[in-house]
Design an enzyme around this catalytic site. Structure first.
Site, mmCIF file in Angstrom:
data_model
loop_
_atom_site.group_PDB
_atom_site.id
_atom_site.type_symbol
_atom_site.label_atom_id
_atom_site.label_comp_id
_atom_site.label_asym_id
_atom_site.label_seq_id
_atom_site.Cartn_x
_atom_site.Cartn_y
_atom_site.Cartn_z
ATOM 1 N N PRO A 14 52.570 30.131 52.756
ATOM 2 C CG PRO A 14 54.535 28.920 52.771
ATOM 3 C CD PRO A 14 53.217 29.007 52.086
ATOM 4 C CG ASP A 37 44.132 36.644 58.464
ATOM 5 O OD1 ASP A 37 43.281 37.462 58.799
ATOM 6 O OD2 ASP A 37 44.086 35.430 58.744
ATOM 7 C CE LYS A 59 42.194 37.179 64.337
ATOM 8 N NZ LYS A 59 42.124 36.334 63.160
ATOM 9 N N GLY A 90 46.716 33.170 55.710
ATOM 10 C CA GLY A 90 48.068 32.621 55.599
ATOM 11 C C GLY A 90 48.055 31.101 55.618
ATOM 12 N N GLY A 91 48.983 30.503 54.888
ATOM 13 C CA GLY A 91 49.127 29.044 54.899
ATOM 14 C C GLY A 91 47.909 28.358 54.324
ATOM 15 C CG ASP A 92 44.955 24.500 54.676
ATOM 16 O OD1 ASP A 92 44.612 24.397 53.486
ATOM 17 O OD2 ASP A 92 44.257 24.100 55.624
ATOM 18 C CG MET A 173 50.090 30.107 66.324
ATOM 19 S SD MET A 173 48.324 30.033 66.608
ATOM 20 C CE MET A 173 47.970 28.339 66.198
ATOM 21 N N GLY A 202 59.657 31.789 57.542
ATOM 22 C CA GLY A 202 60.008 30.761 56.569
ATOM 23 C C GLY A 202 59.435 31.045 55.189
HETATM 24 N N1 SAH Z 1 46.957 28.468 58.611
HETATM 25 C C1 SAH Z 1 48.345 28.720 58.796
HETATM 26 C C2 SAH Z 1 48.722 28.744 60.253
HETATM 27 C C3 SAH Z 1 48.089 29.848 61.031
HETATM 28 S S1 SAH Z 1 48.614 29.895 62.687
HETATM 29 C C4 SAH Z 1 49.156 27.704 58.000
HETATM 30 O O1 SAH Z 1 48.595 26.727 57.499
HETATM 31 O O2 SAH Z 1 50.354 27.926 57.832
HETATM 32 C C5 SAH Z 1 49.933 31.051 62.584
HETATM 33 C C6 SAH Z 1 51.252 30.369 62.780
HETATM 34 O O3 SAH Z 1 51.706 29.789 61.569
HETATM 35 C C7 SAH Z 1 52.396 31.288 63.172
HETATM 36 O O4 SAH Z 1 52.375 31.557 64.556
HETATM 37 C C8 SAH Z 1 53.582 30.456 62.807
HETATM 38 O O5 SAH Z 1 53.831 29.445 63.765
HETATM 39 C C9 SAH Z 1 53.106 29.765 61.563
HETATM 40 N N2 SAH Z 1 53.562 30.458 60.337
HETATM 41 C C10 SAH Z 1 52.808 30.961 59.372
HETATM 42 N N3 SAH Z 1 53.577 31.486 58.386
HETATM 43 C C11 SAH Z 1 54.846 31.273 58.759
HETATM 44 C C12 SAH Z 1 56.117 31.563 58.167
HETATM 45 N N4 SAH Z 1 56.215 32.182 56.989
HETATM 46 N N5 SAH Z 1 57.233 31.197 58.827
HETATM 47 C C13 SAH Z 1 57.168 30.584 60.010
HETATM 48 N N6 SAH Z 1 55.998 30.277 60.611
HETATM 49 C C14 SAH Z 1 54.852 30.623 60.000
#
Ligand code: SAH
Length: 505
Positions: A14, A37, A59, A90-92, A173, A202
């Site tokens: 994240p 990304d 994006k 980002g994230g997973d 989102m 976060g």
């Molecule tokens: N694959 C990602 C999500 C992608 S969709 C995952 O697993 O985290 C993108 C959304 O993820 C953003 O609109 C937001 O809601 C959330 N997001 C990703 N990083 C974030 C962060 N550092 N703090 C808060 N929300 C985050």
């Protein structure tokens, strides 16, 4: 036969670079091409090898995004060229990450791929805001939902089902749609006083949160001006967020620090700053370069037996000396007859890492105290070898000469200043977004000043200096300074915490 390419889909976590997995990090380090990304944290991007090709498909909402179809094609093309491709998200990589779509084209074309799951924001962001997503006293399930509205602004969420389940709800989102979501939940029967929270950026040093109830959160979000990326959490567990607020309480939370050390040496400082909760901007201003060919050093090493003392004044000096010994087909045993004096703890540590102990470290880590100590210790007829930077502090040779000590001062490395100028950092400085810039030598100050556009205002941040000569260089260009009590990284960090403790208490 052409080399076979491979695509690794990596979830970067994240934002906090510490939440990148070990496997993900290794994939990045091994990559030829990295397709990344916007949500990938800056400090993870800083890991990307200089030699790799970087493709930004980020994006940005007001720019035209690279269409998904094109991203899929880029991955395929690069893999077909035989490249090790990392697709960094980002994230997973799968959770609302379109990872599945990217794999389809690769699978159709028989390209090998690996998936490295990432720490998802849906779970990590609540954790950094002191919200356990499940808790036996409150709830036994967690639901992750997209708050992204389809064209026309319509949400396809079954609010009745969500309310009936009674689990913790995490909406990704959801910045634009939060008012509609909260309204929808209440209309489906959720009590108006159900706790709810929105968390922006976060796990990152500028994380912010708004905590309220489903009835009052919309107003709070608007007041705070929360923007994307953010997640919405609804459920009784949000009531724990104050009591468990560990991240916001870190001593340097909300503080932005620029680290100017050379890349190879920035590790410890950067890591410790992270642990204290600071945002770190890595901005190496100097690098060191070995001086080679180098007749004076060849001569000195050839007659190493004539010296009684070896004097080293920086960790870079230690590194370079070991390389030079190796080049001369010698090793540390050739130094066994000498006493070794160093300027401070950092140099002593670099030496120790190579199995050598310093015989003398001055109480105060600077050249004047080193010279005074040596003058006291050196015996009649003993000779010294100084292995230093090309332009070293003048006090050391001056004081030794005045004390009639015989020595050779041999330059073994030189400092090269950062060559790229940074408009981006200059803008952040101008906007007052940087609190402190760390300087670990006078040359980092020069490198920093030289790398920024003319007219940059150096009074908008505090220069955190390792010692007096660094402080002098920073003051000379008009910077406000604070200086460590002794020349160590830990003392610098103490000084920084001291500076910021006044703001938060
Ligand atoms: N694959 C990602 C999500 C992608 S969709 C995952 O697993 O985290 C993108 C959304 O993820 C953003 O609109 C937001 O809601 C959330 N997001 C990703 N990083 C974030 C962060 N550092 N703090 C808060 N929300 C985050």
């Amino acid at each position: 036969m052409a080399q076979v390419g491979h695509v690794t889909l990596v979830g970067a976590g994240p934002g906090d670079p510490g939440l990148l997995t070990v496997k993900g990090r290794q994939a990045i380090l091994d990559a030829d091409v990295i397709v990344y990304d916007r949500l990938v944290g800056a400090e993870i991007l800083a890991l990307m090898p200089q030699t790799a090709e970087w493709i930004d498909v980020g994006k940005k909402s007001n720019h035209h995004p690279v269409p998904q179809q094109r991203i899929n094609e880029i991955l395929l093309e690069k893999a077909k060229e035989g490249k090790q491709v990392v697709r960094l998200k980002g994230g997973d990589c799968f959770l609302f990450g379109r990872g599945g779509e990217e794999l389809e084209l690769l699978a159709q074309n028989g390209i090998d791929f690996t998936v490295v799951p990432g720490v998802t924001s849906a779970l990590a962001v609540p954790a950094y805001a002191g919200i356990p997503v499940t808790h036996r006293d409150f709830t036994s399930s967690v639901h992750i939902i997209t708050g992204h509205a389809k064209a026309g602004g319509e949400l396809h969420i079954d609010f009745d089902a969500l309310v009936r389940h009674g689990g913790t709800l995490v909406f990704l989102m959801s910045v634009a749609s939060a008012p509609m979501i909260l309204q929808g939940l209440m209309q489906a029967g959720m009590p108006a006083d159900m706790p709810a929270a929105m968390i922006e950026r976060g796990t990152l040093p500028r994380q912010r949160k708004a905590v309220a109830t489903v009835a009052t959160l919309t107003e709070k979000i608007q007041q705070a001006g929360i923007s994307s990326p953010a997640i919405l959490i609804v459920g009784a567990v949000c009531s724990l967020s104050d009591a468990f607020d560990w991240y916001d309480r870190l001593p340097l939370h909300g503080v932005t620090v620029v680290v100017t050390r050379p890349r190879a040496r920035a590790g410890t400082l950067t890591e410790k700053l992270h642990r204290l909760g600071a945002e770190v901007i890595s901005y190496p201003c100097i690098e060191t370069e070995i001086i080679w060919p180098n007749m004076p050093v060849v001569e000195a090493l050839a007659s190493i037996d004539q010296y009684h003392w070896l004097v080293l004044t920086s960790p870079a000096g230690v590194d370079t000396m070991m390389r030079l010994l190796d080049a001369a087909e010698m090793d540390a045993r050739s130094l066994a007859h000498m006493k070794i004096a160093v300027i401070g703890a950092g140099t002593a540590k670099a030496l120790k890492e190579r199995g050598l102990r310093a015989d003398y470290i001055p109480q105060v880590y600077d050249s004047v105290h080193l010279a005074e100590g040596l003058i006291r210790l050196v015996q009649e007829g003993e000779r010294m070898l100084l292995l230093r930077a090309e332009i070293g502090a003048p006090e050391l040779p001056q004081m030794l000469t005045e004390a009639c000590i015989s020595f050779d001062d041999v330059a073994i490395y030189r400092t090269i200043y950062r060559s790229e100028r940074s408009e981006e950092l200059a803008e952040r400085l101008e906007r007052g977004e940087v609190d402190d810039v760390t300087f670990t030598s006078a040359s980092t100050v020069h490198g920093f000043v030289e790398s920024l556009p003319e007219g940059t205002d150096f009074t908008k941040f505090t220069a955190l200096c390792i010692g007096p000569s660094t402080e002098k260089a920073a003051k000379a260009v008009g910077m406000k300074t604070i200086t460590a009590a002794n020349a160590t990284i830990d003392a610098m960090l103490d000084t920084l915490q001291e500076e910021h403790s006044h703001e938060f208490n």
